[in-house]
Structure formats: C-alpha cells, structure tokens
Enzyme design. Structure first.
Site, PDB file in Angstrom:
ATOM      1  N   LYS A  12       0.844  -1.209   0.000  1.00  0.00           N
ATOM      2  CA  LYS A  12       0.000   0.000   0.000  1.00  0.00           C
ATOM      3  C   LYS A  12       0.867   1.242   0.000  1.00  0.00           C
ATOM      4  CE  LYS A  12       0.765   1.278   4.550  1.00  0.00           C
ATOM      5  NZ  LYS A  12       1.426   2.484   4.999  1.00  0.00           N
ATOM      6  N   ASP A 153      -2.851  -2.337   9.336  1.00  0.00           N
ATOM      7  CA  ASP A 153      -2.903  -2.297   7.867  1.00  0.00           C
ATOM      8  C   ASP A 153      -3.403  -3.609   7.259  1.00  0.00           C
ATOM      9  OD1 ASP A 153      -1.896   0.287   7.777  1.00  0.00           O
ATOM     10  OD2 ASP A 153       0.186  -0.371   7.579  1.00  0.00           O
TER      11      ASP A 153
HETATM   12  P1  ATP Z   1       3.556  -0.580   8.017  1.00  0.00           P
HETATM   13  O1  ATP Z   1       3.679   0.173   6.728  1.00  0.00           O
HETATM   14  O2  ATP Z   1       2.368  -1.507   8.046  1.00  0.00           O
HETATM   15  O3  ATP Z   1       3.731   0.244   9.252  1.00  0.00           O
HETATM   16  P2  ATP Z   1       6.167  -1.544   7.390  1.00  0.00           P
HETATM   17  O4  ATP Z   1       5.964  -1.842   5.942  1.00  0.00           O
HETATM   18  O5  ATP Z   1       6.839  -0.253   7.737  1.00  0.00           O
HETATM   19  O6  ATP Z   1       4.772  -1.618   8.087  1.00  0.00           O
HETATM   20  P3  ATP Z   1       6.992  -4.258   7.811  1.00  0.00           P
HETATM   21  O7  ATP Z   1       7.715  -4.583   6.540  1.00  0.00           O
HETATM   22  O8  ATP Z   1       5.624  -4.782   7.963  1.00  0.00           O
HETATM   23  O9  ATP Z   1       6.994  -2.685   8.056  1.00  0.00           O
HETATM   24  O10 ATP Z   1       7.942  -4.761   8.987  1.00  0.00           O
HETATM   25  C1  ATP Z   1       8.000  -4.208  10.264  1.00  0.00           C
HETATM   26  C2  ATP Z   1       8.774  -5.175  11.170  1.00  0.00           C
HETATM   27  O11 ATP Z   1       7.957  -6.317  11.406  1.00  0.00           O
HETATM   28  C3  ATP Z   1      10.045  -5.732  10.530  1.00  0.00           C
HETATM   29  O12 ATP Z   1      11.153  -4.960  10.884  1.00  0.00           O
HETATM   30  C4  ATP Z   1      10.131  -7.163  11.043  1.00  0.00           C
HETATM   31  O13 ATP Z   1      10.982  -7.245  12.171  1.00  0.00           O
HETATM   32  C5  ATP Z   1       8.728  -7.507  11.539  1.00  0.00           C
HETATM   33  N1  ATP Z   1       8.047  -8.573  10.739  1.00  0.00           N
HETATM   34  C6  ATP Z   1       7.328  -9.580  11.237  1.00  0.00           C
HETATM   35  N2  ATP Z   1       6.800 -10.345  10.263  1.00  0.00           N
HETATM   36  C7  ATP Z   1       7.183  -9.799   9.106  1.00  0.00           C
HETATM   37  C8  ATP Z   1       6.943 -10.142   7.752  1.00  0.00           C
HETATM   38  N3  ATP Z   1       6.213 -11.203   7.378  1.00  0.00           N
HETATM   39  N4  ATP Z   1       7.485  -9.338   6.821  1.00  0.00           N
HETATM   40  C9  ATP Z   1       8.211  -8.246   7.182  1.00  0.00           C
HETATM   41  N5  ATP Z   1       8.494  -7.912   8.438  1.00  0.00           N
HETATM   42  C10 ATP Z   1       7.981  -8.668   9.414  1.00  0.00           C
END
Ligand code: ATP
Length: 307
Positions: A12, A153
């Site tokens: 997203k 999300d």
């Molecule tokens: P959002 O935009 O929803 O706030 P994000 O995209 O910034 O999230 P994610 O990639 O979802 O961040 O990852 C956040 C943290 O979650 C990572 O640093 C990791 O330690 C943990 N994590 C747990 N499961 C997963 C997964 N399947 N994929 C990615 N990160 C994961």
C-alpha cells in the site's frame, strides 16, 4: 502429495495520512487514504510433517539482502502469528505448516509488507482449514476482523483497491477507483524505520492537523490534481529521523515526479509519475547510482488465492 495453496497480497501507499494526537488507548487515530499497488507478496502453504510445527522460508530477488535477512522466520513473523490466531478463532489446533514467502515489498518501509503477508496468510489459511478440516470459509469481513487484531494495515491489504481507513487505520471504507491508473517509483532505504519510533517523533514535534473529507478524492480527474492533494502528517517526523529523505523527495521531483512523498511511516519514498515509462526511466537512473528503486502501478486487487 500435499496440496499447495498459493496466495498473494498487495503493498500500500497512503495518498493521505492524517494523524491525530495520541489517545488514551495508546493509539493515534488516523484518517488515511490507502491505495493498493501491484507490488505483491506471494505466499505458499503446504501441510508439514505431523509434529513439525510451523516453518517459514523468506526469499526475494528484487530487494537488498539486508531486507530479506531482517525478516524473522520464527514466532515473531506476522505470518506465524496469523496461523496461530486463525486456528484459535476456529477452535482448531494449530496445523503443521511449511510457509514460503516471496518478498517484494521493502521491509520496515512504510508499505505494509508484514501486513500484506498476514493478509495473504489469512486467505491461504481460510482455504487450508476448509480443505483439511472441513471448516466453513470465512467472509472477507470476518477475515478483516481477525486481521485487525494482527495489525492496523492488515484489513486494507485484504480489501485492496482504494479505501479510506479510520480508527487505527483498520476500519475500511472502500472507494470507487480513480478514473486513471497511477504509476509509482518506490525508492527504498537500506535501513528501515520502526513505525512506533516515527509516531513517537511525531508526538515530540506535536504538529497535529485536522481530518479532512477523503470522499473528495472521488472527483479527482488528473494525475497532477492527485499529486497536489497528497499529504502525510508523518513526513516531518520521518525527515527528522532520517534527514537525507527530504533530499530524495527533492531529487525525485527534480527528475520529473508529479509528487514524491514519504510512504506511511517511511522511509520508502513513493513518487507519482504521469506514465509507467517515465517512472521506469527514473528508476533506471537511481539503480545505476546504487539506490533501490522499484516501480509499481495501482490500483491493485486485495489478498487473493492464486492458481
Ligand atoms: P507498516 O507500513 O504496516 O507500518 P512496514 O511496511 O513499515 O509496516 P513491515 O515490513 O511490515 O513494516 O515490517 C515491520 C517489522 O515487522 C520488521 O522490521 C520485522 O521485524 C517484523 N516482521 C514480522 N513479520 C514480518 C513479515 N512477514 N514481513 C516483514 N516484516 C515482518
């Protein structure tokens, strides 16, 4: 032979991300306009050997190795938590599972990578438990209610398309698609930003705006108008934590982006372009400089089973 269940879910971007002051429940109320992109996580699920538990394998060939290596493969992975919670909700023991995640969404990049994995897992588990245990398949609303317990999300990653998200972002009101496709360049950072840290910085800065009526986006008729309406209340906090991000925004707009902005809590910069060709040309320039630049278009479908 065990059946393989395949599912995918989209990244997203937040076209608008308005954030209110910290509430008594410890969360920030948000008013967000989500758009799903065709940058998808692919997940496959097969039954594991009896007693083997849940094993997770994460790989990808378009992201830096540091991103892939930072994803936990144990009970900290959101997909693992999804399996446990889904089985619990159906009053079934957690099945033995082998899960493969093909990662394309930057990790800790503000693009809902973990949430997309959870959404794909919900759809896959819904089918797996139906096939293996004869459970009734849950509706998207029921899956979204479980998803909201896993992360704010996750419900949007289930619905996809374009939608307003309120509450913590988990209350989804789907909107009609824009009259045109949107093309994006996503400039990922080698280092992630933790979402709670960015919200904390946002509180320190203390510049809370008011919430606008996002239904007005239904009248948007051009990419230029869309770009002019994009806002992100978390951008100053992300800039404060990673000052180099504001240079990336300036650079991308200098290279022809209609608008470049921090995506969600960052640090990925999402840049909107008039055409796919232009987004790809600029990505080629950035990649030649050693930067991580991906391209994607929207809107895209939500989590779904794939053949
Ligand atoms: P959002 O935009 O929803 O706030 P994000 O995209 O910034 O999230 P994610 O990639 O979802 O961040 O990852 C956040 C943290 O979650 C990572 O640093 C990791 O330690 C943990 N994590 C747990 N499961 C997963 C997964 N399947 N994929 C990615 N990160 C994961």
């Amino acid at each position: 032979m065990n059946r393989i269940i395949r599912a995918s879910a989209p990244a997203k971007v937040n076209l608008v991300f308005e954030v209110g002051p910290l509430a008594d429940d410890g969360y920030h109320p948000v008013n967000s306009l989500f758009l799903a992109l065709d940058l998808r996580e692919d997940l496959t699920l097969v039954a594991g050997e009896p007693g083997s538990g849940i094993s997770i394998y994460v790989h990808g060939d378009t992201l830096p190795e540091s991103h892939i290596n930072s994803v936990p493969t144990d009970h900290h992975n959101l997909v693992y938590k999804t399996a446990i919670l889904f089985a619990q909700k159906l009053n079934k023991p957690t099945p033995d599972l082998q899960i493969d995640i093909h990662k394309r969404i930057p990790v800790a990049g503000g693009m809902a990578g973990g949430s997309a994995d959870a959404a794909a897992m919900l759809v896959a588990m819904n089918e797996f438990m139906h096939q293996e245990h004869g459970t009734t398949r849950l509706s998207i609303e029921e899956l979204a209610a479980i998803g909201a317990e896993l992360g704010s999300d996750v419900p949007f990653c289930l619905y996809g398309g374009m939608a307003i998200g309120t509450g913590r972002g988990q209350i989804i009101q789907p909107l009609d698609a824009l009259p045109m496709e949107t093309h994006w360049l996503l400039c990922a950072s080698g280092k992630g930003l933790s979402t709670p840290t960015v919200f904390h910085e946002f509180d320190e800065i203390g510049n809370h705006g008011s919430f606008s009526d996002l239904n007005s986006f239904a009248q948007v008729s051009s990419i230029a108008e869309l770009g002019s309406k994009m806002t992100n209340d978390l951008e100053p906090a992300a800039f404060s934590l990673m000052p180099a991000l504001s240079d990336v925004v300036t650079r991308l707009e200098g290279l022809g982006a209609v608008r470049a902005m921090v995506s969600g809590s960052g640090p990925t910069i999402a840049a909107l372009f008039e055409s796919k060709a232009k987004a790809e040309d600029v990505a080629t320039v950035l990649i030649s400089e050693g930067l991580v630049a991906l391209t994607a278009s929207g809107l895209a479908a939500g989590a779904r089973l794939d053949s």
